[in-house]
Structure formats: structure tokens, C-alpha cells
Write a protein that holds these residues in place. Sequence first.
Motif, PDB file in Angstrom:
ATOM      1  N   ALA A   1       0.828  -1.211   0.000  1.00  0.00           N
ATOM      2  CA  ALA A   1       0.000   0.000   0.000  1.00  0.00           C
ATOM      3  C   ALA A   1       0.861   1.258   0.000  1.00  0.00           C
ATOM      4  O   ALA A   1       0.633   2.178  -0.801  1.00  0.00           O
ATOM      5  N   VAL A   2       1.862   1.333   0.889  1.00  0.00           N
ATOM      6  CA  VAL A   2       2.675   2.550   0.965  1.00  0.00           C
ATOM      7  C   VAL A   2       3.622   2.650  -0.227  1.00  0.00           C
ATOM      8  O   VAL A   2       3.911   3.762  -0.714  1.00  0.00           O
ATOM      9  N   LEU A   3       4.096   1.513  -0.730  1.00  0.00           N
ATOM     10  CA  LEU A   3       4.925   1.548  -1.933  1.00  0.00           C
ATOM     11  C   LEU A   3       4.108   2.003  -3.136  1.00  0.00           C
ATOM     12  O   LEU A   3       4.612   2.716  -4.012  1.00  0.00           O
ATOM     13  N   SER A   4       2.845   1.623  -3.185  1.00  0.00           N
ATOM     14  CA  SER A   4       1.964   2.076  -4.266  1.00  0.00           C
ATOM     15  C   SER A   4       1.732   3.580  -4.186  1.00  0.00           C
ATOM     16  O   SER A   4       1.640   4.262  -5.213  1.00  0.00           O
ATOM     17  N   LEU A   5       1.641   4.115  -2.952  1.00  0.00           N
ATOM     18  CA  LEU A   5       1.498   5.561  -2.786  1.00  0.00           C
ATOM     19  C   LEU A   5       2.740   6.280  -3.307  1.00  0.00           C
ATOM     20  O   LEU A   5       2.639   7.290  -4.034  1.00  0.00           O
ATOM     21  N   ALA A   6       3.907   5.767  -2.933  1.00  0.00           N
ATOM     22  CA  ALA A   6       5.153   6.375  -3.421  1.00  0.00           C
ATOM     23  C   ALA A   6       5.248   6.275  -4.940  1.00  0.00           C
ATOM     24  O   ALA A   6       5.664   7.219  -5.615  1.00  0.00           O
ATOM     25  N   MET A   7       4.835   5.130  -5.470  1.00  0.00           N
ATOM     26  CA  MET A   7       4.863   4.933  -6.919  1.00  0.00           C
ATOM     27  C   MET A   7       3.893   5.890  -7.619  1.00  0.00           C
ATOM     28  O   MET A   7       4.203   6.431  -8.691  1.00  0.00           O
ATOM     29  N   PHE A   8       2.724   6.099  -7.035  1.00  0.00           N
ATOM     30  CA  PHE A   8       1.747   7.040  -7.594  1.00  0.00           C
ATOM     31  C   PHE A   8       2.389   8.419  -7.739  1.00  0.00           C
ATOM     32  O   PHE A   8       2.346   9.042  -8.811  1.00  0.00           O
ATOM     33  N   GLY A   9       2.980   8.922  -6.655  1.00  0.00           N
ATOM     34  CA  GLY A   9       3.570  10.259  -6.688  1.00  0.00           C
ATOM     35  C   GLY A   9       4.721  10.377  -7.663  1.00  0.00           C
ATOM     36  O   GLY A   9       4.833  11.361  -8.405  1.00  0.00           O
ATOM     37  N   LEU A  10       5.591   9.361  -7.671  1.00  0.00           N
ATOM     38  CA  LEU A  10       6.760   9.422  -8.532  1.00  0.00           C
ATOM     39  C   LEU A  10       6.401   9.304 -10.003  1.00  0.00           C
ATOM     40  O   LEU A  10       6.748  10.159 -10.818  1.00  0.00           O
ATOM     41  N   MET A  11       5.710   8.238 -10.373  1.00  0.00           N
ATOM     42  CA  MET A  11       5.507   7.951 -11.784  1.00  0.00           C
ATOM     43  C   MET A  11       4.569   8.945 -12.457  1.00  0.00           C
ATOM     44  O   MET A  11       4.731   9.263 -13.635  1.00  0.00           O
ATOM     45  N   ALA A  12       3.579   9.462 -11.720  1.00  0.00           N
ATOM     46  CA  ALA A  12       2.707  10.482 -12.301  1.00  0.00           C
ATOM     47  C   ALA A  12       3.471  11.776 -12.568  1.00  0.00           C
ATOM     48  O   ALA A  12       3.062  12.590 -13.396  1.00  0.00           O
ATOM     49  N   SER A  13       4.596  11.976 -11.864  1.00  0.00           N
ATOM     50  CA  SER A  13       5.401  13.193 -12.056  1.00  0.00           C
ATOM     51  C   SER A  13       6.151  13.186 -13.376  1.00  0.00           C
ATOM     52  O   SER A  13       6.390  14.251 -13.978  1.00  0.00           O
ATOM     53  N   LEU A  14       6.560  12.018 -13.843  1.00  0.00           N
ATOM     54  CA  LEU A  14       7.500  11.958 -14.959  1.00  0.00           C
ATOM     55  C   LEU A  14       6.962  12.565 -16.256  1.00  0.00           C
ATOM     56  O   LEU A  14       7.634  13.418 -16.857  1.00  0.00           O
ATOM     57  N   PRO A  15       5.777  12.177 -16.745  1.00  0.00           N
ATOM     58  CA  PRO A  15       5.295  12.808 -17.987  1.00  0.00           C
ATOM     59  C   PRO A  15       4.958  14.283 -17.808  1.00  0.00           C
ATOM     60  O   PRO A  15       5.133  15.080 -18.739  1.00  0.00           O
ATOM     61  N   VAL A  16       4.471  14.654 -16.624  1.00  0.00           N
ATOM     62  CA  VAL A  16       4.128  16.060 -16.371  1.00  0.00           C
ATOM     63  C   VAL A  16       5.387  16.920 -16.379  1.00  0.00           C
ATOM     64  O   VAL A  16       5.397  18.046 -16.896  1.00  0.00           O
ATOM     65  N   PHE A  17       6.473  16.392 -15.822  1.00  0.00           N
ATOM     66  CA  PHE A  17       7.732  17.138 -15.754  1.00  0.00           C
ATOM     67  C   PHE A  17       8.173  17.649 -17.117  1.00  0.00           C
ATOM     68  O   PHE A  17       8.647  18.783 -17.251  1.00  0.00           O
ATOM     69  N   TRP A  18       8.032  16.834 -18.175  1.00  0.00           N
ATOM     70  CA  TRP A  18       8.583  17.216 -19.475  1.00  0.00           C
ATOM     71  C   TRP A  18       7.867  18.394 -20.101  1.00  0.00           C
ATOM     72  O   TRP A  18       8.350  18.975 -21.075  1.00  0.00           O
ATOM     73  N   ASN A  19       6.727  18.801 -19.531  1.00  0.00           N
ATOM     74  CA  ASN A  19       6.099  20.052 -19.969  1.00  0.00           C
ATOM     75  C   ASN A  19       7.011  21.245 -19.721  1.00  0.00           C
ATOM     76  O   ASN A  19       6.953  22.245 -20.443  1.00  0.00           O
ATOM     77  N   LEU A  20       7.819  21.178 -18.667  1.00  0.00           N
ATOM     78  CA  LEU A  20       8.626  22.333 -18.277  1.00  0.00           C
ATOM     79  C   LEU A  20       9.735  22.638 -19.283  1.00  0.00           C
ATOM     80  O   LEU A  20       9.766  23.725 -19.855  1.00  0.00           O
ATOM     81  N   PRO A  21      10.676  21.721 -19.562  1.00  0.00           N
ATOM     82  CA  PRO A  21      11.735  22.068 -20.528  1.00  0.00           C
ATOM     83  C   PRO A  21      11.245  22.198 -21.961  1.00  0.00           C
ATOM     84  O   PRO A  21      11.750  23.053 -22.709  1.00  0.00           O
ATOM     85  N   ILE A  22      10.271  21.381 -22.366  1.00  0.00           N
ATOM     86  CA  ILE A  22       9.791  21.449 -23.756  1.00  0.00           C
ATOM     87  C   ILE A  22       9.128  22.790 -24.041  1.00  0.00           C
ATOM     88  O   ILE A  22       9.137  23.284 -25.171  1.00  0.00           O
ATOM     89  N   ALA A  23       8.564  23.414 -23.001  1.00  0.00           N
ATOM     90  CA  ALA A  23       7.920  24.710 -23.189  1.00  0.00           C
ATOM     91  C   ALA A  23       8.917  25.854 -23.265  1.00  0.00           C
ATOM     92  O   ALA A  23       8.547  26.976 -23.590  1.00  0.00           O
ATOM     93  N   VAL A  24      10.193  25.593 -22.990  1.00  0.00           N
ATOM     94  CA  VAL A  24      11.195  26.656 -22.927  1.00  0.00           C
ATOM     95  C   VAL A  24      12.091  26.692 -24.153  1.00  0.00           C
ATOM     96  O   VAL A  24      12.431  27.770 -24.647  1.00  0.00           O
TER      97      VAL A  24
END
Length: 439
Positions: free
Chosen positions: A348-371
Amino acid sequence: MSSTQSTSSSFSAAGADPGRLLFSKIAWRLMPFLFACYLVAQIDRMNVAFAKLEMLDNLGFSEAVYGVGAGVFFIGYFLFEVPSNLLLRRYGAHRWIARIMISWGAVSACMMFVQTPLQFYVMRFLLGVAEAGFFPGVIYYLTDWFTREYRARITAILMTAIAVSGVIVGPISGAILHSMGGHGGIAGWQWLFLLEGVPSVVLGVVTLFWLPPSPARATFLSQGEKQLLAARIAEERTTVDDVPVRSLLLSPRLWIFSALYASYGMSFFGFVFWLPTIIKSSGVKDPLSIGLLSAIPWAVAVIAMFMVAAWVDRRQNPRPALIVLSLLAAIGWVASPAVSGSVPLSLAVLSLAMFGLMASLPVFWNLPIAVWQGGASAIAIAIITSIGNLPGLFSPSIVGWTKTVTGRMDSAMYMFAAASLVGVILLAIPCGNKTPGAK
């Protein structure tokens, strides 16, 4: 009337936005194949964590040897990431991505011949060299096909392959270890490397025929669709800087983005290299059971990546979302040692950590690609990816050493949590917040 106008009129007559239908058509043509390619890339990267369950005892390796070998991969990856992306621009994405896949598949399969720590280190280094440039090359390739409003979801589709590979690599690797050991005089871990390396070579050959070199040479698009796509991409790029390499390297945003991606990398490689070991330490011994249970956090990640990426695409607010996701990952890692004796609570707690981490990865690339765009974009993506993968060099070694000394992984889990909190701090730096489309 121009062909673009004709195309737009036909779309309008159908009551649909021409751009949306066009980008949907492109996505259905490109993304399933790129998804499959990235999927096998992740399997070839992750399978060493399952091979470890037998390989260490079979070859007499220590946890520390495994940690060093897991990390050596990223020396080759780091050194060749930027040169590989530059060569991709020179020789064409379809040719260079094919070369990458064929070479890494061959090296991964040859891991079955490892017998000594030195051989393990050399093969892991060569695997990093072979794979370098694949992910940033694909991200750069996709900037020619999709505008900003679609990129978070498109990147999520691609990066969901990481989570899907986590779902399938466990059961498949566990089944290979469970049933193939001893066949033909070959150990289960050797069969694992061989059987999971071949698909990369096959897909690499197919890449030469399936990926169009550019939108202008895409046979699946009409002339009007090509012109419409070119107009949409050109319109967006007028608001984005195409800067000289020197100015790019002096940009604080480049290094903030790189450090942020490295904070994700620290936590990510905790999952990639140690999730089977964490599950085993909670009391599960059978390799097949470990593989099946390891699929649960990765399945959560699949849902999280699509759900959060779609939400961010609608609101164009990547930064607040990334802050919340990093906090969730930190909470999950901090709670892990306290529940290590319970399989359900650990998952359960590993799934929570995985939720936060993996959902971040595609969203992150909005930042440099927009610059950045053009050559600056290719170099920026490669640098960010290279630095983001540096934790893979030292994180496995640190975890292997602490586990050898203490017999537990508590310190490692706290280290992963701290890395997630560093990400929160970096996201709060004003210098990194000047991205178009961010609210």
C-alpha cells in the motif's frame, strides 16, 4: 482553395476540430509502436533486479557487487547520452533509434554469459552505452509531431511503458526463473536475459520501416494534413526560444530542471533495482509470487500517469501538480520501514510512493519542452536525462552497501523520501517557474 483549407473544411463539416483529429491520427500511428519500443527498453533495464534473486547465489556475488554493477550502467548512459542525441539529429530518428534498440537488445541477451564481477560491470557499462539517447531522442522526435496542449498526454502514453513494464516484467521474469531453470543446462537467470533481450533486436529492425523520418515524409498523412501540422508546430515555436548552446548551458533553468529530474531518478531507481528485494524482505520467498506482487505498485502507476497527465493538459498547471506528487512520494517512502513486516501494508505505501513518482514523470517534461526548441531542445533534453539518470550510478551502490552492513533497507527508503522533498524545494525556485503555459 489550398489543400490545407480543404482539409480543414472537411473536418469542420464533420463537426470536429481539424487539429484534434489530425493529432489523434498521428498518435494512433506512432504511439503504439513507440510504446512497445520503450516497454522492452524498460524490461531490459529492470530484469537485472529479478535475475539478482538467483544470480547472486549462483555466481557468489554480494549485494555490494550487485549494487555497483547496477550503477555502472549509468556511467555509459551518462557519457553517451548527449553525443547519441546529436547523432540522432544527424542520421535521422528512425535510423538511430533502430541502432540503439538492436545494440541494447544484443548486449542484454549477452548478459547470460556473465560469470565474474568484472564481466558483470563491463556488460552493464556496455548496456548503458547502447541504450543512451533512446528516451531523449524519442521525446525530441515527438516535438515535431505534437503541440504543447497534447504533449503531457503523449509523454504519459510513452512513459506509461515504464509502469506497464513493471506490471509485466515481474510475472514474466518470475515465471522464467520458476520454470526455465536448468533447461538445456542453462540457469533461470540466464534464460531471463536471453528471452527478454531478443524482442529489442526484432523491434529495432522494424523501426527502420515503421517510423517516418519526419512529418514531411510521412506517407500516412495527406498533403493537407502535413501543411496543417507544419502550421501548428511553426505557430507554437514562434513563442519558444531557440538559443545558442552556450546560452543554454548558462541557463539556470537547465540545471534546475536537471536537478529536479535527478530527484525523481533517485526514487525511481529505488523501485527499479530494489522492489523485488523489498517484497522478499517482507516475507515472500517464491520468485513467481514476488513477481506477481511487484506488479501491484506498477499497476497503480499506470492509472496515475494517465489520470494526472490528462488533468494537467486540461489546466496547464504542471508545477503545483508536481509539488503535490513529490509530497505523496515522500510520504510513501517514509512510511515503508514502519510497515516492512506486513506484505499488504508494504504494498500500500509503496503504491502511494509509486503514484507520486511515476505520475510526475510525464508532467515534468512540460517544463523544458515549453522553454526550448530546435537544437537547443535536443541538447537540453539529453542533458536533463543524463543528469537525471546519475542517481542510478550511486544509488544502487549506497543501497547495496547499507543493506550488506545493516541487513535492512530503512536508510535507503529515507534517502528516497529525502530526494522527493528536494524535488519540492526545486519546484519552488522562481527561476524554474518561467515556463509558457504555466499558471
